[in-house]
Design a protein around this motif. Structure first.
Motif, PDB file in Angstrom:
ATOM      1  N   LYS A   2       0.900  -1.178   0.073  1.00 22.47           N
ATOM      2  CA  LYS A   2       0.078  -0.222  -0.003  1.00 22.47           C
ATOM      3  C   LYS A   2       0.880   1.041  -0.024  1.00 22.47           C
ATOM      4  CE  LYS A   2      -4.118  -2.036   2.176  1.00 22.47           C
ATOM      5  NZ  LYS A   2      -5.042  -1.721   3.443  1.00 22.47           N
ATOM      6  N   ILE A   3       0.726   1.874  -1.093  1.00 20.26           N
ATOM      7  CA  ILE A   3       1.476   3.309  -1.422  1.00 20.26           C
ATOM      8  C   ILE A   3       0.751   4.334  -1.457  1.00 20.26           C
ATOM      9  CG2 ILE A   3       3.391   4.166  -3.049  1.00 20.26           C
ATOM     10  CD1 ILE A   3       4.234   1.285  -3.455  1.00 20.26           C
ATOM     11  N   SER A   4       1.429   5.462  -0.788  1.00 23.97           N
ATOM     12  CA  SER A   4       0.653   6.734  -1.208  1.00 23.97           C
ATOM     13  C   SER A   4       1.886   7.910  -1.937  1.00 23.97           C
ATOM     14  CB  SER A   4       0.558   7.539   0.120  1.00 23.97           C
ATOM     15  OG  SER A   4       1.469   8.025   0.814  1.00 23.97           O
ATOM     16  N   VAL A   5       1.161   8.669  -2.880  1.00 20.91           N
ATOM     17  CA  VAL A   5       2.174   9.397  -3.518  1.00 20.91           C
ATOM     18  C   VAL A   5       1.769  10.812  -3.298  1.00 20.91           C
ATOM     19  CG1 VAL A   5       3.047  10.194  -5.784  1.00 20.91           C
ATOM     20  CG2 VAL A   5       2.714   7.747  -5.455  1.00 20.91           C
ATOM     21  N   VAL A   6       2.459  11.481  -2.594  1.00 18.93           N
ATOM     22  CA  VAL A   6       2.006  12.972  -2.151  1.00 18.93           C
ATOM     23  C   VAL A   6       2.718  13.949  -3.160  1.00 18.93           C
ATOM     24  CG1 VAL A   6       2.146  14.726  -0.597  1.00 18.93           C
ATOM     25  CG2 VAL A   6       1.731  12.293   0.175  1.00 18.93           C
ATOM     26  N   CYS A  18       2.974   4.170 -12.459  1.00 22.32           N
ATOM     27  CA  CYS A  18       3.711   3.312 -12.497  1.00 22.32           C
ATOM     28  C   CYS A  18       3.944   2.045 -11.374  1.00 22.32           C
ATOM     29  CB  CYS A  18       5.222   3.679 -12.941  1.00 22.32           C
ATOM     30  SG  CYS A  18       5.396   4.247 -14.318  1.00 22.32           S
ATOM     31  N   MET A  19       3.776   2.673 -10.174  1.00 18.63           N
ATOM     32  CA  MET A  19       3.636   1.863  -8.977  1.00 18.63           C
ATOM     33  C   MET A  19       2.347   0.725  -8.966  1.00 18.63           C
ATOM     34  SD  MET A  19       6.362   2.376  -7.040  1.00 18.63           S
ATOM     35  CE  MET A  19       7.272   2.476  -8.717  1.00 18.63           C
ATOM     36  N   ALA A  20       1.441   1.327  -9.310  1.00 17.86           N
ATOM     37  CA  ALA A  20       0.015   0.687  -9.846  1.00 17.86           C
ATOM     38  C   ALA A  20       0.286  -0.547 -10.758  1.00 17.86           C
ATOM     39  CB  ALA A  20      -1.187   1.613 -10.022  1.00 17.86           C
ATOM     40  N   LYS A  21       0.829   0.046 -11.856  1.00 13.51           N
ATOM     41  CA  LYS A  21       1.413  -1.088 -13.065  1.00 13.51           C
ATOM     42  C   LYS A  21       2.214  -2.277 -12.209  1.00 13.51           C
ATOM     43  CE  LYS A  21       2.231  -2.797 -16.929  1.00 13.51           C
ATOM     44  NZ  LYS A  21       1.006  -3.361 -17.890  1.00 13.51           N
ATOM     45  N   ARG A  63      -6.271  -0.692  -8.655  1.00 16.40           N
ATOM     46  CA  ARG A  63      -5.038  -0.260  -7.938  1.00 16.40           C
ATOM     47  C   ARG A  63      -4.633   1.053  -7.816  1.00 16.40           C
ATOM     48  NH1 ARG A  63      -3.500  -4.767 -10.994  1.00 16.40           N
ATOM     49  NH2 ARG A  63      -2.046  -3.677 -12.141  1.00 16.40           N
ATOM     50  N   LEU A  64      -5.336   1.921  -8.439  1.00 14.37           N
ATOM     51  CA  LEU A  64      -4.976   3.259  -8.616  1.00 14.37           C
ATOM     52  C   LEU A  64      -6.064   3.968  -8.138  1.00 14.37           C
ATOM     53  CD1 LEU A  64      -2.631   5.353  -8.928  1.00 14.37           C
ATOM     54  CD2 LEU A  64      -3.299   5.317 -11.487  1.00 14.37           C
ATOM     55  N   ARG A  65      -6.080   5.068  -7.462  1.00 10.15           N
ATOM     56  CA  ARG A  65      -7.025   6.339  -7.159  1.00 10.15           C
ATOM     57  C   ARG A  65      -6.488   7.480  -6.841  1.00 10.15           C
ATOM     58  NH1 ARG A  65      -8.954   6.703  -1.839  1.00 10.15           N
ATOM     59  NH2 ARG A  65      -7.696   5.458  -0.257  1.00 10.15           N
ATOM     60  N   PHE A  66      -7.141   8.542  -7.002  1.00  9.90           N
ATOM     61  CA  PHE A  66      -6.503  10.156  -6.782  1.00  9.90           C
ATOM     62  C   PHE A  66      -7.494  10.781  -5.973  1.00  9.90           C
ATOM     63  CE2 PHE A  66      -4.194   8.601 -10.720  1.00  9.90           C
ATOM     64  CZ  PHE A  66      -2.933   9.123 -10.426  1.00  9.90           C
ATOM     65  N   THR A  67      -7.015  11.784  -5.079  1.00  7.42           N
ATOM     66  CA  THR A  67      -7.773  12.250  -4.130  1.00  7.42           C
ATOM     67  C   THR A  67      -7.061  13.751  -3.621  1.00  7.42           C
ATOM     68  OG1 THR A  67      -9.114  12.409  -2.072  1.00  7.42           O
ATOM     69  CG2 THR A  67      -6.859  11.104  -2.074  1.00  7.42           C
ATOM     70  N   THR A  68      -7.868  14.427  -3.076  1.00  7.68           N
ATOM     71  CA  THR A  68      -7.164  15.842  -2.500  1.00  7.68           C
ATOM     72  C   THR A  68      -7.191  15.640  -0.783  1.00  7.68           C
ATOM     73  OG1 THR A  68      -9.459  16.947  -2.585  1.00  7.68           O
ATOM     74  CG2 THR A  68      -7.934  17.338  -4.398  1.00  7.68           C
ATOM     75  N   ASP A  69      -7.626  14.432  -0.421  1.00  9.57           N
ATOM     76  CA  ASP A  69      -7.865  14.383   0.994  1.00  9.57           C
ATOM     77  C   ASP A  69      -6.583  13.674   1.513  1.00  9.57           C
ATOM     78  OD1 ASP A  69      -8.604  13.845   3.575  1.00  9.57           O
ATOM     79  OD2 ASP A  69     -10.146  12.091   3.027  1.00  9.57           O
ATOM     80  N   MET A  70      -5.669  14.411   2.073  1.00  9.02           N
ATOM     81  CA  MET A  70      -4.410  13.983   2.710  1.00  9.02           C
ATOM     82  C   MET A  70      -4.652  12.811   3.659  1.00  9.02           C
ATOM     83  SD  MET A  70      -1.541  15.204   1.648  1.00  9.02           S
ATOM     84  CE  MET A  70      -0.537  14.508   3.187  1.00  9.02           C
ATOM     85  N   ASP A  71      -5.879  12.637   4.366  1.00 13.70           N
ATOM     86  CA  ASP A  71      -6.048  11.564   5.445  1.00 13.70           C
ATOM     87  C   ASP A  71      -5.939  10.187   4.395  1.00 13.70           C
ATOM     88  OD1 ASP A  71      -5.978  13.166   7.686  1.00 13.70           O
ATOM     89  OD2 ASP A  71      -8.176  13.469   7.575  1.00 13.70           O
ATOM     90  N   ALA A  72      -6.130  10.138   3.256  1.00 13.80           N
ATOM     91  CA  ALA A  72      -6.226   8.965   2.484  1.00 13.80           C
ATOM     92  C   ALA A  72      -4.772   8.178   2.706  1.00 13.80           C
ATOM     93  CB  ALA A  72      -6.628   9.051   0.890  1.00 13.80           C
ATOM     94  N   ILE A  73      -3.644   8.834   2.959  1.00  9.87           N
ATOM     95  CA  ILE A  73      -2.511   8.412   2.987  1.00  9.87           C
ATOM     96  C   ILE A  73      -2.305   7.475   4.296  1.00  9.87           C
ATOM     97  CG2 ILE A  73      -1.503  10.258   1.874  1.00  9.87           C
ATOM     98  CD1 ILE A  73      -0.031  10.897   4.451  1.00  9.87           C
ATOM     99  N   HIS A  79       5.194   6.123   1.796  1.00  8.18           N
ATOM    100  CA  HIS A  79       4.712   7.234   1.344  1.00  8.18           C
ATOM    101  C   HIS A  79       5.741   8.075   0.472  1.00  8.18           C
ATOM    102  CE1 HIS A  79       1.676   6.585   4.454  1.00  8.18           C
ATOM    103  NE2 HIS A  79       2.659   6.228   5.073  1.00  8.18           N
ATOM    104  N   PHE A  80       5.455   8.147  -0.909  1.00 10.49           N
ATOM    105  CA  PHE A  80       6.420   9.002  -1.802  1.00 10.49           C
ATOM    106  C   PHE A  80       6.012  10.571  -1.661  1.00 10.49           C
ATOM    107  CE2 PHE A  80       7.290   4.633  -3.418  1.00 10.49           C
ATOM    108  CZ  PHE A  80       8.701   4.575  -3.427  1.00 10.49           C
ATOM    109  N   VAL A  81       7.021  11.133  -1.599  1.00 11.46           N
ATOM    110  CA  VAL A  81       7.038  12.698  -1.651  1.00 11.46           C
ATOM    111  C   VAL A  81       7.512  13.080  -2.882  1.00 11.46           C
ATOM    112  CG1 VAL A  81       7.297  15.044  -0.476  1.00 11.46           C
ATOM    113  CG2 VAL A  81       6.744  13.093   0.789  1.00 11.46           C
ATOM    114  N   CYS A  82       6.588  13.526  -3.626  1.00 11.57           N
ATOM    115  CA  CYS A  82       7.037  13.919  -5.007  1.00 11.57           C
ATOM    116  C   CYS A  82       6.776  15.467  -5.617  1.00 11.57           C
ATOM    117  CB  CYS A  82       6.363  12.978  -6.189  1.00 11.57           C
ATOM    118  SG  CYS A  82       6.724  11.164  -6.050  1.00 11.57           S
ATOM    119  N   VAL A  83       6.644  16.424  -4.717  1.00 11.57           N
ATOM    120  CA  VAL A  83       6.400  17.829  -4.884  1.00 11.57           C
ATOM    121  C   VAL A  83       7.543  18.505  -5.657  1.00 11.57           C
ATOM    122  CG1 VAL A  83       4.691  17.857  -3.316  1.00 11.57           C
ATOM    123  CG2 VAL A  83       7.099  18.386  -2.609  1.00 11.57           C
ATOM    124  N   GLY A  84       7.613  19.761  -6.214  1.00  4.77           N
ATOM    125  CA  GLY A  84       8.529  20.331  -7.189  1.00  4.77           C
ATOM    126  C   GLY A  84       9.120  21.272  -6.134  1.00  4.77           C
TER     127      GLY A  84
END
Length: 441
Positions: A2-6, A18-21, A63-73, A79-84
């Protein structure tokens, strides 16, 4: 797993899909509702070959979903942090606002045993600071730094089949906590590792330096051949033949020895500048002082293309000339116009009074946001109609394949400037064109 991508921008969206793949259960989180809505509908909010199909496939798998709810992590274990990390306004330094905010949000929701993984390109020393902040909030959570090496246009391939994987972990090799983190990351990347991808385990500082060091080396190689192009122009040499000759030396290699407008985009320019800024903070600025000249050479190529346009126009002034610009993205197979040499040249010619008619297969929308004053059209033929000079500035394959005889029927004057040294000068000259390119006679 179970992985989160922030952070679901370019890096995060590709990584999540790709992680879902690879078989993991993934949730992607971002504060941008419009972006999340697009991704949740299986649509990439930017152009990247293969990503729309991958989003569709992984959504359908469940296996893949997207949300704006941080509690989903909270349900995830990694937990991967991928911000700019954009360049700070008025400074070379990286802006860590998004990184710091993301890590605070993640730290407030992780649990003992979770692994938080930084993928953003950050100044050396950042991971150590964030690790201390994370363990102060959740003593049983650990941090790893796992730099990304994506090439725009090949991001899906580079994620699913990387040429190396780097882990920066607490204490480096041999540390008990670090070894546990390595085991977790090995499970994440099991497919790539089973396929023989090299894995390098190191400390935080080395992992942080890998990305900026690699980008600095590539930038150096590109600017080197562009410096040789400057010499070729005054000496009468041909930089493409020079590159071929020195590229046969296995110690040098031919890749990234393509003279032209130079590099741009959201990574190389800001990464080498942030590297210089951080080295100065550490008192080691002399070690990377050469990067100032690398940056300067790169920027000079853009002005040289503007000057060459005026030179080719001859007695006709730039002001009022109709200039066709083919390509606006910083590279082909991308819609990214951040620090784009092509868009920079187009904007400079527009500022001099030229009537710039520009096109790009994917980047027109982004270019219009950045430089609204240009005339934008759909095709190369529309751009070239009635042109006094044609500039090829991004080497999309459809521009490389243009028929010089057919295009000659559309322009007012047969003048072409090859900003990427990808056209055949013999064929274009045979069709009656004045052909010029950076670093060639």
């Amino acid at each position: 797993m179970k992985i989160s991508v922030v952070g679901c921008g370019y890096l995060g969206a590709v990584h999540a899909a790709c992680m879902a793949k690879l078989g993991h259960e993934v949730v992607g989180v971002d504060v941008d509702q419009e972006k999340i809505d697009a991704l949740a509908a299986g649509k990439a909010p930017f152009f990247e070959p293969g990503l729309p199909e991958l989003l569709t496939e992984t959504h359908a798998s469940g296996r893949l979903r997207f949300t704006t709810d941080m509690d989903a992590i909270r349900d995830a274990d990694v937990h991967f942090v991928c911000v700019g990390t954009p360049q700070q306004a008025g400074s070379f330094a990286a802006d860590l606002t998004y990184v710091d905010t993301a890590f605070r949000e993640v730290a407030a929701r992780v649990k003992t045993g979770d692994v938080v993984v930084g993928k953003s390109t950050v100044p050396v020393g950042t991971a150590g600071r964030l690790a201390a902040e994370l363990t102060a909030v959740v003593p049983g959570a650990t941090l790893a730094w796992n730099p990304e090496f994506l090439r725009e246009g090949f991001a899906v391939k580079d994620t699913l089949h990387p040429d190396r994987i780097v882990y920066g972990v607490t204490g480096g090799v041999g540390d008990a906590t670090g070894e546990q983190t390595v085991t977790t990351l090995d499970a994440v990347y099991a497919g790539a590792l089973a396929g023989g991808t090299p894995r390098i385990v190191t400390d935080f500082a080395t992992a942080e330096l890998v990305k900026v060091a690699a980008n600095s080396f590539l930038a150096t190689k590109i600017s080197f051949i562009n410096a040789m192009a400057e010499l070729c122009e005054v000496a009468g040499g041909d930089v493409t033949q020079l590159a071929d000759a020195i590229g046969h030396d296995n110690r040098i290699g031919r890749r990234f020895l393509n003279a032209g407008l130079g590099f741009g985009g959201g990574c190389l320019p800001k990464d080498i500048r942030a590297f210089m800024a951080r080295a100065e903070e550490l008192g080691a600025d002399q070690a990377v002082s050469f990067l100032h000249e690398i940056d300067a050479i790169n920027l000079r190529r853009r002005q040289r293309m503007v000057d060459l346009t005026a030179e080719v126009l001859g007695d006709q002034p730039v002001a009022g000339a109709r200039v066709a610009v083919l390509g606006l993205a910083f590279k082909p197979n991308s819609d990214d116009t951040r620090d784009s040499p092509a868009l920079d040249v187009a904007a400079s010619l527009h500022a001099l009074g030229a009537r710039v008619v520009a096109t790009d297969p994917e980047a027109v929308v982004n270019a219009r946001r950045r430089v609204p004053g240009l005339e934008y059209v759909r095709t190369a033929e529309e751009a070239a109609a009635g042109a006094d000079v044609v500039l090829l500035l991004t080497e999309w394959q459809q521009y490389r394949d243009l028929d010089p005889t057919a295009l000659a029927e559309l322009v007012a004057h047969r003048r072409i400037l090859d900003g990427r040294n990808v056209l055949d000068p013999i064929a274009w000259r045979a069709a009656g064109w004045t052909y010029r390119a950076l670093g060639r006679p």
